[in-house]
Scaffold this motif. Structure first.
Motif, mmCIF file in Angstrom:
data_model
loop_
_atom_site.group_PDB
_atom_site.id
_atom_site.type_symbol
_atom_site.label_atom_id
_atom_site.label_comp_id
_atom_site.label_asym_id
_atom_site.label_seq_id
_atom_site.Cartn_x
_atom_site.Cartn_y
_atom_site.Cartn_z
ATOM 1 N N UNK A 121 0.913 -1.365 0.327
ATOM 2 C CA UNK A 121 -0.906 -0.007 0.025
ATOM 3 C C UNK A 121 0.770 1.589 0.213
ATOM 4 N N UNK A 122 1.584 1.438 -1.140
ATOM 5 C CA UNK A 122 2.433 2.731 -1.424
ATOM 6 C C UNK A 122 1.943 4.426 -1.298
ATOM 7 N N UNK A 123 2.752 4.509 -0.402
ATOM 8 C CA UNK A 123 2.278 6.117 -0.222
ATOM 9 C C UNK A 123 2.086 6.520 -1.912
ATOM 10 N N UNK A 124 2.158 8.445 -1.509
ATOM 11 C CA UNK A 124 2.392 8.997 -2.926
ATOM 12 C C UNK A 124 3.651 9.367 -3.182
ATOM 13 N N UNK A 125 4.937 9.320 -2.612
ATOM 14 C CA UNK A 125 5.971 9.584 -3.119
ATOM 15 C C UNK A 125 6.507 8.236 -3.463
ATOM 16 N N UNK A 126 6.344 6.909 -3.292
ATOM 17 C CA UNK A 126 6.587 5.851 -3.633
ATOM 18 C C UNK A 126 6.906 5.716 -5.300
ATOM 19 N N UNK A 127 7.472 5.284 -6.018
ATOM 20 C CA UNK A 127 7.946 5.133 -7.286
ATOM 21 C C UNK A 127 8.121 3.915 -7.816
ATOM 22 N N UNK A 128 6.820 3.712 -8.868
ATOM 23 C CA UNK A 128 6.080 2.440 -8.993
ATOM 24 C C UNK A 128 6.716 1.594 -10.402
ATOM 25 N N UNK A 129 7.143 0.718 -10.747
ATOM 26 C CA UNK A 129 8.117 -1.185 -11.364
ATOM 27 C C UNK A 129 6.506 -1.112 -12.323
ATOM 28 N N UNK A 130 7.189 -1.648 -13.830
ATOM 29 C CA UNK A 130 6.144 -2.156 -14.634
ATOM 30 C C UNK A 130 6.543 -4.033 -14.284
ATOM 31 N N UNK A 131 5.468 -4.147 -14.166
ATOM 32 C CA UNK A 131 5.385 -5.920 -13.816
ATOM 33 C C UNK A 131 5.968 -5.688 -15.547
ATOM 34 N N UNK A 132 6.544 -7.700 -15.389
ATOM 35 C CA UNK A 132 7.052 -8.298 -16.216
ATOM 36 C C UNK A 132 6.047 -9.963 -16.496
ATOM 37 N N UNK A 133 6.423 -9.663 -17.487
ATOM 38 C CA UNK A 133 5.734 -11.413 -17.938
ATOM 39 C C UNK A 133 6.130 -12.726 -17.743
ATOM 40 N N UNK A 134 7.680 -12.693 -18.007
ATOM 41 C CA UNK A 134 8.064 -14.116 -17.260
ATOM 42 C C UNK A 134 9.600 -13.145 -15.770
ATOM 43 N N UNK A 135 9.439 -14.368 -15.005
ATOM 44 C CA UNK A 135 10.722 -13.997 -14.346
ATOM 45 C C UNK A 135 12.132 -13.033 -14.639
ATOM 46 N N UNK A 136 12.342 -12.217 -14.442
ATOM 47 C CA UNK A 136 14.251 -11.901 -15.097
ATOM 48 C C UNK A 136 15.218 -12.630 -14.270
ATOM 49 N N UNK A 137 16.030 -12.881 -15.804
ATOM 50 C CA UNK A 137 17.263 -13.104 -15.397
ATOM 51 C C UNK A 137 18.684 -12.259 -15.074
ATOM 52 N N UNK A 138 19.336 -12.425 -13.921
ATOM 53 C CA UNK A 138 20.209 -10.910 -13.589
ATOM 54 C C UNK A 138 21.177 -11.778 -14.958
ATOM 55 N N UNK A 139 21.333 -9.980 -15.425
ATOM 56 C CA UNK A 139 22.128 -9.663 -16.423
ATOM 57 C C UNK A 139 21.200 -9.780 -17.520
ATOM 58 N N UNK A 140 20.232 -9.867 -17.363
ATOM 59 C CA UNK A 140 19.287 -9.854 -19.337
ATOM 60 C C UNK A 140 18.429 -10.649 -18.951
ATOM 61 N N UNK A 141 17.154 -10.479 -19.825
ATOM 62 C CA UNK A 141 16.688 -12.211 -20.252
ATOM 63 C C UNK A 141 15.471 -12.295 -18.988
ATOM 64 N N UNK A 142 14.993 -13.587 -19.068
ATOM 65 C CA UNK A 142 14.398 -14.038 -18.421
ATOM 66 C C UNK A 142 14.596 -15.864 -17.932
ATOM 67 N N UNK A 143 13.742 -16.281 -17.237
ATOM 68 C CA UNK A 143 14.045 -18.255 -16.269
ATOM 69 C C UNK A 143 12.800 -18.473 -17.291
#
Length: 214
Positions: A128-150
């Motif tokens: 339940x973020x307050x007004x100052x929080x920066x929201x991120x976009x959801x990804x369709x697949x689990x991200x892999x470190x360094x790029x791409x997805x798992x």
């Protein structure tokens, strides 16, 4: 009679020592969760610097590449957040924090405990973020470190363990027997056998000495 009492006392002491070894054997068990960010059922209003889980013992990363370790954040619709990278520090596993729209979330985690077993579980929390929080976009697949997805969407399925955490190899920590436990049990049995032989030899020698004594 006193000789019999002494022999019985010695055998009891040996048996007690063996039992102490057997009791100590389960100490070599899987790591268990002692703290996390967020906590189970917690409501977050401010994004933390990182999501993390902390266990009771050091984590085992023999290759140093984080293999077998993961933290994944999912929203109620199955969207993923974060960059897929994790940090391993002594007893703790962590990942950079990122969340999207307000709602219910899950943090899936997986790690390799000090005894070499892979354990995993999940933590449910509310955002339940307050007004100052920066929201991120959801990804369709689990991200892999360094790029791409798992390829896998979640850490391996885990069965519930006796201490509340889970063990991905499907064995219960209260009943599984690893190599160290077998060594301890074998040592305990050997100790009892050695003590029994020693007591028998001492008893035979004393009887012989008594017969030879005028």
């Amino acid at each position: 009679m006193r000789r019999v009492i002494r022999i019985g006392a010695a055998f009891s002491a040996a048996t007690l020592a063996a039992l102490l070894l057997l009791v100590a054997a389960p100490a070599s068990a899987h790591n268990y969760l002692v703290d996390s960010t967020p906590l189970e059922g917690e409501t977050l209003t401010v994004l933390p610097d990182e999501f993390s889980v902390t266990t009771n013992d050091v984590l085992l990363d023999l290759a140093g590449d984080g293999g077998g370790f993961a933290i994944q954040i999912l929203d109620a619709d199955g969207g993923y957040y974060g960059d897929g990278c994790v940090s391993i520090r002594d007893e703790s596993l962590s990942a950079l924090a990122a969340l999207g729209e307000p709602g219910e979330y899950r943090m899936l985690w997986q790690l390799v405990s000090a005894d070499g077993h892979t354990i995993s579980d999940e933590i449910n929390f509310t955002w339940q973020p307050d007004a100052d929080q920066v929201l991120s976009e959801a990804l369709d697949a689990p991200p892999a470190c360094g790029g791409g997805s798992l390829e896998e969407s979640t850490p391996p399925a885990a069965s519930e363990d006796s201490d509340g955490s889970s063990d991905s190899d499907g064995s219960d920590s209260g009943t599984s027997v690893d190599a160290e436990t077998l060594v301890l049990i074998g040592g305990a049995i050997a100790l009892v056998l050695i003590a029994g032989v020693a007591i028998f030899l001492i008893s035979v020698k004393r009887k012989k000495d008594e017969r030879e004594t005028p």
